[in-house]
Motif scaffolding. Structure first.
Motif, PDB file in Angstrom:
ATOM      1  N   GLN A  90      10.579  35.069 116.799  1.00  0.00           N
ATOM      2  CA  GLN A  90      10.844  33.788 117.421  1.00  0.00           C
ATOM      3  C   GLN A  90      11.369  32.787 116.404  1.00  0.00           C
ATOM      4  O   GLN A  90      12.233  31.953 116.698  1.00  0.00           O
ATOM      5  CB  GLN A  90       9.581  33.244 118.098  1.00  0.00           C
ATOM      6  CG  GLN A  90       9.844  32.053 118.992  1.00  0.00           C
ATOM      7  CD  GLN A  90      10.904  32.358 120.040  1.00  0.00           C
ATOM      8  OE1 GLN A  90      10.807  33.329 120.768  1.00  0.00           O
ATOM      9  NE2 GLN A  90      11.937  31.524 120.108  1.00  0.00           N
ATOM     10  N   GLU A  91      10.869  32.886 115.180  1.00  0.00           N
ATOM     11  CA  GLU A  91      11.339  31.994 114.125  1.00  0.00           C
ATOM     12  C   GLU A  91      12.830  32.196 113.864  1.00  0.00           C
ATOM     13  O   GLU A  91      13.581  31.239 113.692  1.00  0.00           O
ATOM     14  CB  GLU A  91      10.546  32.249 112.844  1.00  0.00           C
ATOM     15  CG  GLU A  91      10.925  31.320 111.705  1.00  0.00           C
ATOM     16  CD  GLU A  91      10.103  31.583 110.455  1.00  0.00           C
ATOM     17  OE1 GLU A  91      10.283  30.841 109.472  1.00  0.00           O
ATOM     18  OE2 GLU A  91       9.292  32.533 110.459  1.00  0.00           O
ATOM     19  N   MET A  92      13.260  33.458 113.891  1.00  0.00           N
ATOM     20  CA  MET A  92      14.669  33.776 113.680  1.00  0.00           C
ATOM     21  C   MET A  92      15.529  33.166 114.787  1.00  0.00           C
ATOM     22  O   MET A  92      16.583  32.572 114.520  1.00  0.00           O
ATOM     23  CB  MET A  92      14.848  35.305 113.656  1.00  0.00           C
ATOM     24  CG  MET A  92      16.267  35.772 113.364  1.00  0.00           C
ATOM     25  SD  MET A  92      16.455  37.577 113.579  1.00  0.00           S
ATOM     26  CE  MET A  92      15.213  38.183 112.454  1.00  0.00           C
ATOM     27  N   ARG A 119      30.049  33.385 120.555  1.00  0.00           N
ATOM     28  CA  ARG A 119      28.970  33.792 121.450  1.00  0.00           C
ATOM     29  C   ARG A 119      27.707  32.960 121.197  1.00  0.00           C
ATOM     30  O   ARG A 119      27.625  32.191 120.244  1.00  0.00           O
ATOM     31  CB  ARG A 119      28.662  35.277 121.267  1.00  0.00           C
ATOM     32  CG  ARG A 119      29.808  36.200 121.623  1.00  0.00           C
ATOM     33  CD  ARG A 119      29.448  37.662 121.334  1.00  0.00           C
ATOM     34  NE  ARG A 119      29.184  37.880 119.917  1.00  0.00           N
ATOM     35  CZ  ARG A 119      28.580  38.953 119.429  1.00  0.00           C
ATOM     36  NH1 ARG A 119      28.150  39.901 120.242  1.00  0.00           N
ATOM     37  NH2 ARG A 119      28.400  39.085 118.119  1.00  0.00           N
ATOM     38  N   LYS A 120      26.712  33.148 122.037  1.00  0.00           N
ATOM     39  CA  LYS A 120      25.439  32.448 121.884  1.00  0.00           C
ATOM     40  C   LYS A 120      24.750  32.887 120.588  1.00  0.00           C
ATOM     41  O   LYS A 120      24.992  34.002 120.094  1.00  0.00           O
ATOM     42  CB  LYS A 120      24.520  32.741 123.078  1.00  0.00           C
ATOM     43  CG  LYS A 120      25.028  32.204 124.412  1.00  0.00           C
ATOM     44  CD  LYS A 120      24.065  32.560 125.529  1.00  0.00           C
ATOM     45  CE  LYS A 120      24.608  32.106 126.884  1.00  0.00           C
ATOM     46  NZ  LYS A 120      24.699  30.637 126.991  1.00  0.00           N
ATOM     47  N   PRO A 121      23.862  32.060 120.033  1.00  0.00           N
ATOM     48  CA  PRO A 121      23.180  32.411 118.788  1.00  0.00           C
ATOM     49  C   PRO A 121      22.449  33.750 118.842  1.00  0.00           C
ATOM     50  O   PRO A 121      22.458  34.506 117.864  1.00  0.00           O
ATOM     51  CB  PRO A 121      22.204  31.248 118.585  1.00  0.00           C
ATOM     52  CG  PRO A 121      22.869  30.091 119.247  1.00  0.00           C
ATOM     53  CD  PRO A 121      23.559  30.674 120.444  1.00  0.00           C
ATOM     54  N   THR A 122      21.809  34.055 119.970  1.00  0.00           N
ATOM     55  CA  THR A 122      21.090  35.323 120.063  1.00  0.00           C
ATOM     56  C   THR A 122      22.038  36.515 120.084  1.00  0.00           C
ATOM     57  O   THR A 122      21.715  37.575 119.534  1.00  0.00           O
ATOM     58  CB  THR A 122      20.203  35.348 121.324  1.00  0.00           C
ATOM     59  OG1 THR A 122      20.976  34.917 122.461  1.00  0.00           O
ATOM     60  CG2 THR A 122      19.006  34.426 121.168  1.00  0.00           C
ATOM     61  N   GLU A 123      23.212  36.349 120.697  1.00  0.00           N
ATOM     62  CA  GLU A 123      24.216  37.415 120.667  1.00  0.00           C
ATOM     63  C   GLU A 123      24.723  37.616 119.246  1.00  0.00           C
ATOM     64  O   GLU A 123      24.892  38.761 118.785  1.00  0.00           O
ATOM     65  CB  GLU A 123      25.399  37.056 121.579  1.00  0.00           C
ATOM     66  CG  GLU A 123      25.082  36.998 123.053  1.00  0.00           C
ATOM     67  CD  GLU A 123      26.289  36.560 123.854  1.00  0.00           C
ATOM     68  OE1 GLU A 123      27.045  37.428 124.317  1.00  0.00           O
ATOM     69  OE2 GLU A 123      26.491  35.331 123.998  1.00  0.00           O
ATOM     70  N   ILE A 132      19.252  28.833 116.793  1.00  0.00           N
ATOM     71  CA  ILE A 132      19.588  27.811 117.785  1.00  0.00           C
ATOM     72  C   ILE A 132      19.683  26.442 117.122  1.00  0.00           C
ATOM     73  O   ILE A 132      20.623  25.674 117.364  1.00  0.00           O
ATOM     74  CB  ILE A 132      18.531  27.787 118.907  1.00  0.00           C
ATOM     75  CG1 ILE A 132      18.583  29.094 119.721  1.00  0.00           C
ATOM     76  CG2 ILE A 132      18.741  26.582 119.826  1.00  0.00           C
ATOM     77  CD1 ILE A 132      17.475  29.233 120.729  1.00  0.00           C
ATOM     78  N   ALA A 133      18.725  26.146 116.232  1.00  0.00           N
ATOM     79  CA  ALA A 133      18.714  24.839 115.567  1.00  0.00           C
ATOM     80  C   ALA A 133      19.953  24.635 114.711  1.00  0.00           C
ATOM     81  O   ALA A 133      20.468  23.527 114.582  1.00  0.00           O
ATOM     82  CB  ALA A 133      17.463  24.716 114.712  1.00  0.00           C
ATOM     83  N   ALA A 134      20.481  25.717 114.155  1.00  0.00           N
ATOM     84  CA  ALA A 134      21.639  25.626 113.265  1.00  0.00           C
ATOM     85  C   ALA A 134      22.890  25.160 113.992  1.00  0.00           C
ATOM     86  O   ALA A 134      23.788  24.568 113.386  1.00  0.00           O
ATOM     87  CB  ALA A 134      21.893  26.971 112.600  1.00  0.00           C
ATOM     88  N   VAL A 135      22.970  25.418 115.288  1.00  0.00           N
ATOM     89  CA  VAL A 135      24.183  25.062 116.037  1.00  0.00           C
ATOM     90  C   VAL A 135      23.948  24.025 117.116  1.00  0.00           C
ATOM     91  O   VAL A 135      24.898  23.470 117.653  1.00  0.00           O
ATOM     92  CB  VAL A 135      24.816  26.330 116.678  1.00  0.00           C
ATOM     93  CG1 VAL A 135      25.295  27.271 115.604  1.00  0.00           C
ATOM     94  CG2 VAL A 135      23.837  27.015 117.612  1.00  0.00           C
ATOM     95  N   ALA A 136      22.693  23.752 117.442  1.00  0.00           N
ATOM     96  CA  ALA A 136      22.384  22.823 118.530  1.00  0.00           C
ATOM     97  C   ALA A 136      21.935  21.461 118.038  1.00  0.00           C
ATOM     98  O   ALA A 136      21.795  20.561 118.803  1.00  0.00           O
ATOM     99  CB  ALA A 136      21.314  23.425 119.429  1.00  0.00           C
TER     100      ALA A 136
END
Length: 483
Positions: free
Chosen positions: A472-474, A385-389, A479-483
């Motif tokens: 927002q930092e989280m 799933r997406k990072p936020t999910e 996102i940065a970890a996977v993008a």
């Protein structure tokens, strides 16, 4: 006066048909023209205008084919430079349609040329606004998708949008109806509502971006925070909408061709064609052509095609449920994939009857997964799933391997290892499984039903984190970890 919203769920896109006294206008049409032509013929009216709110990035508009077939005028707002003939209206200009009037409101921000069309009814009342991607229900358009030149930045566009909303839209009467270009599920915004229209007055009360006391800097910061990188096909679709494209009728004629197993295989070899399987999840799991990619027609088909197939000119042959072949070609063309070369007549059954090899997916239920996890038999678990999910809640043992960024994360995998995959309901994990298998990763176990099935077991889960409470930092770190 007649106003009809034509909503397409796969793209979460809304086109509009407006009719008055023998004349009609269509706003932001999809690629295929037949549905619009049928409406015009049934009503016995003439199409006068094709209004385009901006250069769409998430689909290819049908403006060129529709104009050629009807003689209607294509209308953009200011700053919309194209290579084809169109009318570029001025800010504040009024265009008559039967007994009603459209007023052009240049509302830059999502893109420099973004324009809102205000519909004035027979009594000259401000009846509705067709906002495109400027204003959604519950959200506004993201300011990072435009094909920018020079020194224009995302922050500049966000600042323009702040002014557009407050000077052009929020000054209209509260009872004005808001008809946006998209609903929930579109990547053109962050938090769109599942509702597809509302009154402006209610949006002023509920839409975060329309807060009366919101400063310009607050708006820019909230609008630009946590934006996921746009799908790769967005810029390519925007270019097609600006520069033109081939006839959809020709695309359909070439793509909806029935092929025997021998011809199907020959086209794969001759054109290095991608084999796209659009059938149901269950059908693909049970039996499919080796190295084929699953993107089911009953899921978010076109957006995932656009996100994952990086070349719009990629030759494609496909499998589909009987009777849905033209639908596949149409939905591919909506996002710019015009090089479809035919489908396998008779599907997998015909393939098997021709003595050709098939493959299947190793899949287990959520209950079986929980048993294996408890027994220490799950060496590697990925949540696609997406990072936020993933951040909101996940299986304690899972790593995040988003389908959106699969091409950037392949170096995390070892062909000799076994990987268990899940998403929310099973659609995305099966797409991921098919891609990995096509790339030589055969030790894949797909969890049927995904997160929803796992939640019903006793598998250890992380504590639930409400998305609204994520810092927002989280989000940015995830996102940065996977993008």
């Amino acid at each position: 006066m007649k106003v009809e919203q034509i909503y397409t769920g796969c793209l979460a896109e809304a086109a509009y048909y407006i009719e008055s006294n023998g004349e009609a206008a269509i706003i932001d049409p999809l690629r295929e023209t037949q549905p619009y032509m049928e409406k015009l013929e049934q009503a016995g009216v003439k199409l006068k205008y094709i209004f385009e709110t901006h250069f769409h990035a998430d689909f290819v508009s049908g403006h060129l084919d529709l104009a050629e077939k009807t003689g209607a005028q294509i209308v953009y707002g200011p700053k919309a430079e194209t290579t084809f003939e169109k009318y570029m209206a001025k800010d504040g200009e009024e265009l008559k349609l039967g007994n009603v009037t459209f007023k052009v409101l240049h509302t830059p921000g999502h893109t420099p040329e973004s324009t809102t069309f205000l519909l004035l009814d027979e009594k000259d009342r401000e009846y509705a606004i067709f906002t495109g991607d400027t204003l959604f229900i519950g959200d506004v358009g993201r300011p990072d998708l435009a094909q920018k030149t020079g020194e224009i930045t995302t922050e500049d566009l966000a600042s323009w949008l702040y002014d557009s909303l407050r000077e052009k839209i929020m000054t209209l009467p509260d009872e004005t109806i808001v008809y946006p270009g998209h609903g929930a599920g579109s990547a053109c915004g962050k938090n769109m509502s599942s509702e597809t229209w509302d009154t402006l007055g209610n949006q002023k009360k509920t839409n975060y971006a329309l807060r009366a006391d919101m400063t310009r800097q607050e708006f820019i910061e909230e609008l630009t925070a946590g934006l996921m990188p746009p799908p790769q096909y967005f810029a390519k679709n925007a270019k097609m909408n600006k520069a033109g494209y081939g006839s959809f009728d020709e695309v359909l004629e070439k793509g909806a061709v029935a092929l025997s197993p021998a011809d199907f295989e020959a086209r794969v070899e001759e054109h290095e064609a991608l084999v796209l399987d659009t059938r149901s999840e269950a059908a693909f799991r049970e039996s499919h052509i080796p190295n084929s990619i699953f993107i089911g027609l009953d899921g978010s088909f076109a957006p995932w095609v656009g996100a994952l197939i990086t070349d719009l000119q990629q030759p494609i042959v496909f499998l589909a449920e009987e009777g849905r072949e033209e639908e596949v070609v149409t939905r591919l063309a909506r996002v710019g994939y015009d090089n479809t070369l035919g489908f396998l007549k008779g599907g997998v059954d015909a393939w098997k009857a021709a003595g050709k090899e098939t493959d299947s997916v190793n899949a287990i239920t959520g209950e079986e997964f929980a048993k294996r996890l408890a027994a220490g038999q799950v060496p590697n678990l990925f949540d696609v799933r997406k990072p936020t999910e993933y951040l909101s809640q996940h299986v304690a043992a899972a790593g995040n391997f988003p389908l959106d960024y699969i091409n950037k994360n392949m170096d995390r995998l070892d062909r000799n290892e076994t990987y268990y995959l899940h998403c929310l309901g099973g659609y995305r994990s099966l797409i991921t499984t098919s891609i990995l298998k096509a790339r030589g990763y055969h030790n894949i176990v797909d969890i049927i039903g995904g997160w929803r099935a796992i939640e019903e077991t006793d598998a250890p889960l992380t504590a639930h984190v409400c998305p609204s409470t994520m810092s927002q930092e989280m989000i940015d770190e995830a996102i940065a970890a996977v993008a």
